[in-house]
Structures are given as C-alpha cells and as structure tokens.
Design a protein around this motif. Sequence first.
Motif, mmCIF file in Angstrom:
data_model
loop_
_atom_site.group_PDB
_atom_site.id
_atom_site.type_symbol
_atom_site.label_atom_id
_atom_site.label_comp_id
_atom_site.label_asym_id
_atom_site.label_seq_id
_atom_site.Cartn_x
_atom_site.Cartn_y
_atom_site.Cartn_z
ATOM 1 N N VAL A 201 0.703 -1.047 -0.004
ATOM 2 C CA VAL A 201 -0.020 -0.024 0.066
ATOM 3 C C VAL A 201 0.919 1.247 -0.130
ATOM 4 C CG1 VAL A 201 -1.924 1.304 1.284
ATOM 5 C CG2 VAL A 201 -1.760 -1.228 1.121
ATOM 6 N N TYR A 202 0.548 2.261 -0.822
ATOM 7 C CA TYR A 202 1.355 3.562 -1.005
ATOM 8 C C TYR A 202 0.546 4.760 -0.588
ATOM 9 C CZ TYR A 202 4.774 0.398 -3.324
ATOM 10 O OH TYR A 202 5.618 -0.536 -3.827
ATOM 11 N N SER A 203 0.994 5.558 -0.085
ATOM 12 C CA SER A 203 0.414 7.215 0.217
ATOM 13 C C SER A 203 1.093 8.086 -0.575
ATOM 14 C CB SER A 203 0.141 7.402 1.702
ATOM 15 O OG SER A 203 1.516 7.339 2.148
ATOM 16 N N TYR A 204 0.581 8.885 -1.186
ATOM 17 C CA TYR A 204 1.097 10.213 -1.809
ATOM 18 C C TYR A 204 1.745 11.305 -1.037
ATOM 19 C CZ TYR A 204 1.776 13.398 -5.601
ATOM 20 O OH TYR A 204 2.418 14.428 -6.346
ATOM 21 N N ASP A 205 2.643 11.707 -1.071
ATOM 22 C CA ASP A 205 3.455 12.856 -0.324
ATOM 23 C C ASP A 205 3.285 14.035 -1.349
ATOM 24 O OD1 ASP A 205 4.771 14.560 1.151
ATOM 25 O OD2 ASP A 205 6.073 12.825 1.923
ATOM 26 N N ASP A 206 2.490 15.073 -0.936
ATOM 27 C CA ASP A 206 2.359 16.313 -1.657
ATOM 28 C C ASP A 206 3.691 17.030 -1.598
ATOM 29 O OD1 ASP A 206 0.025 16.432 -2.830
ATOM 30 O OD2 ASP A 206 -0.954 16.730 -0.657
ATOM 31 N N SER A 207 4.605 16.840 -0.580
ATOM 32 C CA SER A 207 5.811 17.600 -0.226
ATOM 33 C C SER A 207 6.901 17.419 -1.226
ATOM 34 C CB SER A 207 6.259 17.732 1.125
ATOM 35 O OG SER A 207 6.467 16.477 1.728
ATOM 36 N N THR A 208 6.871 15.884 -1.530
ATOM 37 C CA THR A 208 8.111 15.418 -2.274
ATOM 38 C C THR A 208 7.296 14.952 -3.648
ATOM 39 O OG1 THR A 208 7.557 13.394 -1.479
ATOM 40 C CG2 THR A 208 9.155 14.395 -0.500
ATOM 41 N N SER A 209 6.136 15.212 -4.033
ATOM 42 C CA SER A 209 5.485 14.706 -5.152
ATOM 43 C C SER A 209 5.575 13.301 -5.574
ATOM 44 C CB SER A 209 5.786 15.636 -6.385
ATOM 45 O OG SER A 209 5.402 16.858 -6.037
ATOM 46 N N SER A 210 5.598 12.487 -4.604
ATOM 47 C CA SER A 210 6.017 10.929 -4.764
ATOM 48 C C SER A 210 5.006 10.106 -3.745
ATOM 49 C CB SER A 210 7.525 10.840 -4.494
ATOM 50 O OG SER A 210 7.641 11.057 -3.105
ATOM 51 N N TRP A 211 5.173 8.756 -4.176
ATOM 52 C CA TRP A 211 4.483 7.702 -3.621
ATOM 53 C C TRP A 211 5.421 7.051 -2.536
ATOM 54 C CZ3 TRP A 211 -0.797 7.258 -3.815
ATOM 55 C CH2 TRP A 211 -1.466 7.720 -5.161
ATOM 56 N N ARG A 212 4.857 6.961 -1.160
ATOM 57 C CA ARG A 212 5.506 6.397 -0.162
ATOM 58 C C ARG A 212 5.022 5.160 0.139
ATOM 59 N NH1 ARG A 212 5.537 8.422 6.155
ATOM 60 N NH2 ARG A 212 6.584 6.613 6.994
ATOM 61 N N LYS A 213 5.472 3.950 0.507
ATOM 62 C CA LYS A 213 5.155 2.765 0.833
ATOM 63 C C LYS A 213 4.975 2.648 2.247
ATOM 64 C CE LYS A 213 6.295 -2.335 0.928
ATOM 65 N NZ LYS A 213 7.397 -3.094 0.468
ATOM 66 N N ARG A 214 3.769 2.193 2.548
ATOM 67 C CA ARG A 214 3.259 2.159 3.873
ATOM 68 C C ARG A 214 3.278 0.486 4.353
ATOM 69 N NH1 ARG A 214 2.643 6.751 6.859
ATOM 70 N NH2 ARG A 214 2.021 8.449 5.551
ATOM 71 N N GLY A 215 4.170 0.361 5.437
ATOM 72 C CA GLY A 215 4.154 -0.872 6.082
ATOM 73 C C GLY A 215 4.800 -1.929 5.265
ATOM 74 N N ASN A 216 4.580 -3.146 5.540
ATOM 75 C CA ASN A 216 5.214 -4.377 4.911
ATOM 76 C C ASN A 216 4.526 -4.884 3.813
ATOM 77 O OD1 ASN A 216 3.584 -5.081 7.365
ATOM 78 N ND2 ASN A 216 3.427 -6.878 6.534
ATOM 79 N N ASP A 217 5.012 -5.641 2.734
ATOM 80 C CA ASP A 217 4.107 -6.371 1.979
ATOM 81 C C ASP A 217 3.163 -7.328 2.661
ATOM 82 O OD1 ASP A 217 5.647 -5.000 -0.043
ATOM 83 O OD2 ASP A 217 7.085 -6.648 -0.476
ATOM 84 N N ILE A 218 2.033 -7.357 2.041
ATOM 85 C CA ILE A 218 0.907 -8.488 2.585
ATOM 86 C C ILE A 218 1.117 -9.404 1.542
ATOM 87 C CG2 ILE A 218 -1.380 -8.776 2.708
ATOM 88 C CD1 ILE A 218 -1.683 -5.856 3.180
ATOM 89 N N VAL A 219 1.936 -10.648 1.974
ATOM 90 C CA VAL A 219 1.989 -11.884 1.389
ATOM 91 C C VAL A 219 1.234 -12.917 1.512
ATOM 92 C CG1 VAL A 219 3.884 -13.325 0.516
ATOM 93 C CG2 VAL A 219 4.423 -11.048 0.989
#
Length: 201
Positions: A1-19
């Motif tokens: 799961v990724y969340s968008y960071d307006d300050s860096t204009s990029s997507w940040r991964k949230r937490g571990n991979d769900i496998v």
Amino acid sequence: VYSYDDSTSSWRKRGNDIVGEDGDRLGSSGAVSLSADGWIVAVGSPGAGREEEEEGSDGDGDGGGGGTNVGGQNLCAAGLSRGRVDVYSYNGVNDGWVRTTPREDPIILGDSPGDSLSVVSLSADGRRVAAGTALLEWSEEAGYVRVYDRIGGGNGVNGNNNGMWKLLGGTIVGHKQGERFGTSLSLSGDGYRLAVGGWTD
C-alpha cells in the motif's frame, strides 16, 4: 500500500508487503479494496482453499471415479479453489499491516472448489466488506455474494483488533445457472447499497 506525499510529489510505501501463501494468488485480478482513509485494505485470494481428491475418488468416500463436475470439468481433480478474503488494518506503531480475519479458521471463505471467492469491496470506514465469487469462464454456477460486518473492536487500526467479522443479511445468489453473479461488485461508502455484476443477462 502506498500513500502520496504532496511535499515530495512521490508515493511512499506504507508498512510491510502483504504476502499470501503458495498458490493463494493474493490480490490478483483486481481483488483489492481500500477504505476511504486508506488504513484498511481487503484482499481476495482466489487460489486459497485449494482442495484435491485422490485419483479414482468421486468425493463421496466410496472410491468411485468422477469427482465434482461443473461444465464437464472435475473441480477436485483439477485442484480448484474455494477462495478467501482477508481484511488488514494498518498499525502505525509498528508500520505494518495486521490481519483482522482469522487465517486458521477463515470466516470469509468460498463454499466449494471452483468458487474462488475473492472479488472484494469495502465500505468507507472499512467495517463492512462485500465478497463475491470469481468463477471460472466455463463454470455453470449462478454465483453468489456475501457481506460481512466487523462487530466491536473499533476498526482494527493501530492494534485495536478485538472485533470479529459476522455475515450480514445472508447470501445473495444469482438468478440462473451460468450467470456468474458476483464476478464484479461495488459497495457504497456507507455500506448500505451494493451493486453486483455478472457475465450474462
């Protein structure tokens, strides 16, 4: 799961991979749905609950041949799957995703081999989830959808996982053979409206 960071204009991964486990095909074919705030995710595993029969068994214990047949296919011999849906909540303390549905005794699980229950849609608050069957193309089954409510325990975010999931309102079944009802669905934000699609009229 990724969340968008307006300050860096990029997507940040949230937490571990769900496998998932081997063969689960977790999250395949669009079997993923997020809550409105993005802290709860429902993931379908069409390959989970795989069942296989020994050669020469028809599933009734008498040693006869055949097995469960749908559309001319032997479901058990083919090792087809019941399917399963799991719901995860984000724990910000550990930066990880915690499953709120039990894996040892699955609650949101398909009835029969070949059902591949894995099509999912979450309500906005993540406390209600709809699950539908992703039946195979040659399946003659009508298909079905079930809706589950999270009872108690908050929404599971940040470790509040004391609630449990219960079936809401019974099973919604397709109208006719081969309809493949439940292969697409959408739950409204408040969880009180459900649209369900199939492959035939």
